[in-house]
Design a protein around this motif. Structure first.
Motif, PDB file in Angstrom:
ATOM      1  N   PRO A   1      40.755   3.207 -18.210  1.00 26.81           N
ATOM      2  CA  PRO A   1      41.136   2.922 -19.593  1.00 26.81           C
ATOM      3  C   PRO A   1      42.617   2.607 -19.710  1.00 26.81           C
ATOM      4  CG  PRO A   1      40.904   5.278 -19.275  1.00 26.81           C
ATOM      5  CD  PRO A   1      40.476   4.641 -17.992  1.00 26.81           C
ATOM      6  N   GLY A   2      42.929   1.735 -20.628  1.00 22.93           N
ATOM      7  CA  GLY A   2      44.328   1.370 -20.860  1.00 22.93           C
ATOM      8  C   GLY A   2      44.649   1.380 -22.342  1.00 22.93           C
ATOM      9  N   ARG A   3      45.859   1.072 -22.664  1.00 24.93           N
ATOM     10  CA  ARG A   3      46.269   1.054 -24.066  1.00 24.93           C
ATOM     11  C   ARG A   3      45.545  -0.063 -24.819  1.00 24.93           C
ATOM     12  NH1 ARG A   3      52.554   1.210 -26.153  1.00 24.93           N
ATOM     13  NH2 ARG A   3      52.157   0.824 -28.383  1.00 24.93           N
ATOM     14  N   SER A   4      45.094   0.238 -26.016  1.00 24.58           N
ATOM     15  CA  SER A   4      44.321  -0.737 -26.784  1.00 24.58           C
ATOM     16  C   SER A   4      44.638  -0.623 -28.262  1.00 24.58           C
ATOM     17  CB  SER A   4      42.820  -0.515 -26.569  1.00 24.58           C
ATOM     18  OG  SER A   4      42.071  -1.358 -27.405  1.00 24.58           O
ATOM     19  N   ALA A   5      44.628  -1.761 -28.939  1.00 23.96           N
ATOM     20  CA  ALA A   5      44.826  -1.794 -30.386  1.00 23.96           C
ATOM     21  C   ALA A   5      43.551  -2.235 -31.095  1.00 23.96           C
ATOM     22  CB  ALA A   5      45.965  -2.746 -30.730  1.00 23.96           C
ATOM     23  N   VAL A   6      42.440  -2.275 -30.367  1.00 24.15           N
ATOM     24  CA  VAL A   6      41.168  -2.759 -30.907  1.00 24.15           C
ATOM     25  C   VAL A   6      40.321  -1.593 -31.396  1.00 24.15           C
ATOM     26  CG1 VAL A   6      39.054  -4.020 -30.397  1.00 24.15           C
ATOM     27  CG2 VAL A   6      41.196  -4.730 -29.348  1.00 24.15           C
ATOM     28  N   LEU A   7      39.828  -1.701 -32.626  1.00 24.24           N
ATOM     29  CA  LEU A   7      38.930  -0.701 -33.175  1.00 24.24           C
ATOM     30  C   LEU A   7      37.483  -1.083 -32.875  1.00 24.24           C
ATOM     31  CD1 LEU A   7      40.623  -0.161 -36.658  1.00 24.24           C
ATOM     32  CD2 LEU A   7      40.797   1.289 -34.623  1.00 24.24           C
ATOM     33  N   PRO A   8      36.584  -0.100 -32.778  1.00 27.00           N
ATOM     34  CA  PRO A   8      35.186  -0.412 -32.445  1.00 27.00           C
ATOM     35  C   PRO A   8      34.560  -1.456 -33.354  1.00 27.00           C
ATOM     36  CG  PRO A   8      35.569   1.936 -32.292  1.00 27.00           C
ATOM     37  CD  PRO A   8      36.829   1.343 -32.842  1.00 27.00           C
ATOM     38  N   GLU A   9      34.845  -1.372 -34.666  1.00 24.68           N
ATOM     39  CA  GLU A   9      34.218  -2.321 -35.584  1.00 24.68           C
ATOM     40  C   GLU A   9      34.775  -3.733 -35.441  1.00 24.68           C
ATOM     41  OE1 GLU A   9      37.284   0.072 -38.049  1.00 24.68           O
ATOM     42  OE2 GLU A   9      35.807   0.432 -36.465  1.00 24.68           O
ATOM     43  N   GLU A  10      35.841  -3.891 -34.685  1.00 25.89           N
ATOM     44  CA  GLU A  10      36.428  -5.214 -34.467  1.00 25.89           C
ATOM     45  C   GLU A  10      35.886  -5.909 -33.219  1.00 25.89           C
ATOM     46  OE1 GLU A  10      40.847  -4.308 -36.382  1.00 25.89           O
ATOM     47  OE2 GLU A  10      40.509  -4.062 -34.229  1.00 25.89           O
ATOM     48  N   VAL A  11      35.069  -5.197 -32.463  1.00 31.44           N
ATOM     49  CA  VAL A  11      34.561  -5.743 -31.203  1.00 31.44           C
ATOM     50  C   VAL A  11      33.461  -6.770 -31.477  1.00 31.44           C
ATOM     51  CG1 VAL A  11      33.352  -5.220 -29.061  1.00 31.44           C
ATOM     52  CG2 VAL A  11      35.114  -3.661 -29.920  1.00 31.44           C
ATOM     53  N   ASP A  12      33.555  -7.891 -30.825  1.00 34.16           N
ATOM     54  CA  ASP A  12      32.554  -8.960 -30.936  1.00 34.16           C
ATOM     55  C   ASP A  12      31.671  -8.927 -29.693  1.00 34.16           C
ATOM     56  OD1 ASP A  12      31.048 -11.215 -31.270  1.00 34.16           O
ATOM     57  OD2 ASP A  12      32.725 -12.626 -31.343  1.00 34.16           O
ATOM     58  N   THR A  13      30.396  -8.589 -29.869  1.00 37.02           N
ATOM     59  CA  THR A  13      29.481  -8.489 -28.727  1.00 37.02           C
ATOM     60  C   THR A  13      28.682  -9.772 -28.491  1.00 37.02           C
ATOM     61  OG1 THR A  13      27.700  -7.595 -30.116  1.00 37.02           O
ATOM     62  CG2 THR A  13      29.210  -6.007 -29.079  1.00 37.02           C
ATOM     63  N   SER A  14      28.968 -10.817 -29.229  1.00 40.48           N
ATOM     64  CA  SER A  14      28.203 -12.053 -29.077  1.00 40.48           C
ATOM     65  C   SER A  14      28.405 -12.654 -27.696  1.00 40.48           C
ATOM     66  CB  SER A  14      28.600 -13.067 -30.152  1.00 40.48           C
ATOM     67  OG  SER A  14      29.966 -13.424 -30.026  1.00 40.48           O
ATOM     68  N   SER A  15      27.386 -13.344 -27.230  1.00 39.00           N
ATOM     69  CA  SER A  15      27.428 -13.945 -25.901  1.00 39.00           C
ATOM     70  C   SER A  15      26.567 -15.202 -25.908  1.00 39.00           C
ATOM     71  CB  SER A  15      26.921 -12.941 -24.854  1.00 39.00           C
ATOM     72  OG  SER A  15      27.074 -13.460 -23.546  1.00 39.00           O
ATOM     73  N   LEU A  16      26.343 -15.761 -24.726  1.00 38.54           N
ATOM     74  CA  LEU A  16      25.552 -16.979 -24.593  1.00 38.54           C
ATOM     75  C   LEU A  16      24.447 -16.769 -23.577  1.00 38.54           C
ATOM     76  CD1 LEU A  16      28.422 -19.646 -24.445  1.00 38.54           C
ATOM     77  CD2 LEU A  16      27.035 -19.034 -26.436  1.00 38.54           C
ATOM     78  N   PHE A  17      23.277 -17.343 -23.881  1.00 34.51           N
ATOM     79  CA  PHE A  17      22.171 -17.347 -22.940  1.00 34.51           C
ATOM     80  C   PHE A  17      22.192 -18.706 -22.248  1.00 34.51           C
ATOM     81  CE2 PHE A  17      17.389 -17.313 -22.200  1.00 34.51           C
ATOM     82  CZ  PHE A  17      17.447 -16.347 -21.206  1.00 34.51           C
ATOM     83  N   ALA A  18      21.111 -19.123 -21.682  1.00 32.66           N
ATOM     84  CA  ALA A  18      21.055 -20.388 -20.963  1.00 32.66           C
ATOM     85  C   ALA A  18      21.454 -21.570 -21.831  1.00 32.66           C
ATOM     86  CB  ALA A  18      19.647 -20.598 -20.409  1.00 32.66           C
ATOM     87  N   ARG A  19      22.266 -22.447 -21.289  1.00 32.07           N
ATOM     88  CA  ARG A  19      22.732 -23.665 -21.940  1.00 32.07           C
ATOM     89  C   ARG A  19      23.368 -23.389 -23.300  1.00 32.07           C
ATOM     90  NH1 ARG A  19      19.106 -29.067 -21.692  1.00 32.07           N
ATOM     91  NH2 ARG A  19      19.020 -28.330 -19.551  1.00 32.07           N
TER      92      ARG A  19
END
Length: 325
Positions: free
Chosen positions: A14-32
């Motif tokens: 773990p390192g220093r972070s200024a990101v709150l959990p609700e600010e995390v973007d979990t979006s990603s990409l599937f095939a193509r």
């Protein structure tokens, strides 16, 4: 291989972070580049993914892969169930002809999980619509459906090209749950339902296509792959997955070649592999994504019976070496 690691062997520093959990973007990409709100794909196993699971996971922002341990026709039907489950505009609604009976309508609604059926003639002209409410107290299955349906003279319809907002306004103004879409001649061209609009609102992060339908993938093997794939693509599948225990084999590579040539516009995933060479050879044939994982689990059949596999973290790292190039 000198050393191989599982995910359990590793902890992140773990390192220093200024990101709150609700600010995390979990979006990603599937095939193509198919977008996912959550990076979760359900396994193509007969104990995991059929239409019910695929619907549930797509509504939450992931995507399911319908397993292939069933006849091709049934697998295509499972894909169709997912694609029809939610859509603000149904371009090919189930219909019945004027000769149908109350029993026919009830059977179709039960089989397809729908609550209403447009009645059309042989030329496609809409004659009326029958809903579960119309059939609620109908006990004579042989009674003609035209005697209980809402006739076209009383139907609220909308023209082709109607927008979602316009359709919602019509449904609200007339207090109806189903809105047939017709052309200038009166032929049925689609259907908008209140239920689908509500589902869309209840699942704002759902993985959907350009028509608002839930996205779904489906698996094929190396035997009769082309016939199975043809039925799946016809049913509207969003991605094909060549799913085998050992994806770095000649039969898999030939299957990938065949499917890539036959369906150039359909996203294609292939696997499973666990080495640099496996990922390289699949990607060289034009797959859009590589499925990684051979025998990593403590109770995995491949590991226990065949004694083959690579711990998963190392397998992913080896595969990513080529992908990043």
């Amino acid at each position: 291989m000198e050393e191989a690691l599982t995910f359990d062997d590793v902890l992140l520093l773990p390192g220093r972070s200024a990101v709150l959990p609700e600010e995390v973007d979990t979006s990603s990409l599937f095939a193509r580049g198919l977008p996912l709100k959550v990076p979760v794909v359900s396994a193509a196993m007969d104990t995991v993914t059929e239409a019910r699971m695929a619907i549930a996971i797509a509504q939450e922002g992931g995507i399911g892969v319908i397993h292939r341990n069933m006849p091709p026709e049934r697998q295509a039907a499972e894909v169709e169930r997912v694609k029809r489950h939610q859509s603000w505009f149904i371009s090919q609604p189930y219909t019945l002809g004027p000769e149908a009976t109350v029993g026919d309508a009830k059977a179709l609604m039960a089989e397809k999980g729908i609550s209403g059926v447009p009645i059309v003639d042989e030329a496609g002209y809409i004659l009326g619509i029958v809903t579960r409410k119309d059939l609620l107290f109908e006990d004579e299955p042989r009674r003609p459906v035209v005697e209980v349906m809402v006739p076209k003279e009383r139907l609220i319809t909308a023209p082709e090209g109607v927008s979602l907002d316009e359709a919602k306004a019509i449904l609200q103004a007339h207090r109806v749950e189903k809105l047939p879409i017709v052309d200038r001649e009166g032929k049925l061209k689609g259907l908008v339902t209140l239920r689908d609009i509500i589902r869309r609102k209840e699942a704002p992060h759902a993985t959907v296509d350009e028509r608002g339908r839930l996205r779904v993938a489906a698996a094929v093997g190396v035997r009769n792959a082309l016939r199975r794939a043809e039925l799946l693509v016809e049913a509207g599948v969003d991605a094909l997955v060549v799913d085998t225990a050992h994806g770095h084999s000649e039969m898999v590579l030939e299957t990938v070649k065949l499917l890539r040539k036959r369906f150039p516009n359909t996203p294609l995933v292939a696997g499973n592999v666990a080495t640099y060479e496996g990922a390289r050879d699949l990607m060289s044939l034009g797959v859009d994504a590589v499925k990684v994982g051979v025998g990593p689990g403590s109770i995995c059949t491949t590991r226990v019976v065949a004694g083959v596999g690579v711990p998963q973290l190392t397998a992913v790292m080896l595969s990513l070496i080529h992908i990043s190039e």
